[in-house]
Write a protein that holds these residues in place. Structure first.
Motif, PDB file in Angstrom:
ATOM      1  N   ARG A  14       0.706  -1.220   0.226  1.00 34.44           N
ATOM      2  CA  ARG A  14      -0.648  -0.136  -0.045  1.00 34.44           C
ATOM      3  C   ARG A  14       0.691   1.459   0.017  1.00 34.44           C
ATOM      4  N   MET A  15       1.694   1.144   0.795  1.00 30.20           N
ATOM      5  CA  MET A  15       2.518   2.645   1.176  1.00 30.20           C
ATOM      6  C   MET A  15       3.623   2.475  -0.571  1.00 30.20           C
ATOM      7  N   ARG A  16       3.804   1.161  -1.435  1.00 28.63           N
ATOM      8  CA  ARG A  16       4.850   1.968  -2.025  1.00 28.63           C
ATOM      9  C   ARG A  16       3.567   1.791  -3.501  1.00 28.63           C
ATOM     10  N   SER A  17       2.205   1.982  -3.226  1.00 27.68           N
ATOM     11  CA  SER A  17       1.469   2.253  -4.246  1.00 27.68           C
ATOM     12  C   SER A  17       1.676   3.931  -4.263  1.00 27.68           C
ATOM     13  N   MET A  18       1.677   4.153  -3.169  1.00 30.67           N
ATOM     14  CA  MET A  18       1.577   6.003  -3.164  1.00 30.67           C
ATOM     15  C   MET A  18       2.884   6.054  -3.300  1.00 30.67           C
ATOM     16  N   GLY A  19       3.818   5.367  -3.806  1.00 29.56           N
ATOM     17  CA  GLY A  19       5.533   6.011  -4.390  1.00 29.56           C
ATOM     18  C   GLY A  19       6.352   6.074  -2.717  1.00 29.56           C
ATOM     19  N   TYR A  38       1.861  10.694   7.042  1.00 34.17           N
ATOM     20  CA  TYR A  38       0.721  11.359   6.451  1.00 34.17           C
ATOM     21  C   TYR A  38       0.061   9.773   5.456  1.00 34.17           C
ATOM     22  N   GLY A  39       0.915   9.692   4.197  1.00 33.94           N
ATOM     23  CA  GLY A  39       0.464   7.917   4.395  1.00 33.94           C
ATOM     24  C   GLY A  39      -0.073   7.279   4.559  1.00 33.94           C
ATOM     25  N   LEU A  40       0.799   6.955   5.998  1.00 37.64           N
ATOM     26  CA  LEU A  40       0.161   5.885   6.896  1.00 37.64           C
ATOM     27  C   LEU A  40      -1.542   6.174   7.280  1.00 37.64           C
ATOM     28  N   ALA A  41      -1.293   7.389   7.785  1.00 35.11           N
ATOM     29  CA  ALA A  41      -2.761   7.644   7.704  1.00 35.11           C
ATOM     30  C   ALA A  41      -3.989   7.665   6.530  1.00 35.11           C
ATOM     31  N   LEU A  42      -3.709   7.970   5.562  1.00 37.13           N
ATOM     32  CA  LEU A  42      -4.595   7.707   4.474  1.00 37.13           C
ATOM     33  C   LEU A  42      -5.676   6.477   5.013  1.00 37.13           C
TER      34      LEU A  42
END
Length: 64
Positions: free
Chosen positions: A31-36, A60-64
């Motif tokens: 999931r984190m990789r998919s956000m870059g 921020y990415g974790l909180a989404l």
């Protein structure tokens, strides 16, 4: 030994995502990789163990 603010935030956010949602570490890494982010299962593990600091963008990415 008391926890630092960083350790508290990482513990709360990381465990919430990994445990509450039932998300496995490899799925959270994907999931984190998919956000870059360059995250792998080992990255998730080290973060949850407090061995790796996260930056504000990752938080921020974790909180989404």
């Amino acid at each position: 030994m008391s926890q630092t603010p960083h350790e508290i935030v990482v513990g709360n956010v990381g465990r919430f995502l990994a445990d509450w949602r039932g998300m496995a570490q490899d799925k959270l890494a994907l999931r984190m990789r998919s956000m870059g982010f360059s995250w792998h299962r080992r990255t998730v593990y080290e973060t949850l163990q407090g061995r790796r600091r996260i930056n504000i963008d990752e938080l921020y990415g974790l909180a989404l």
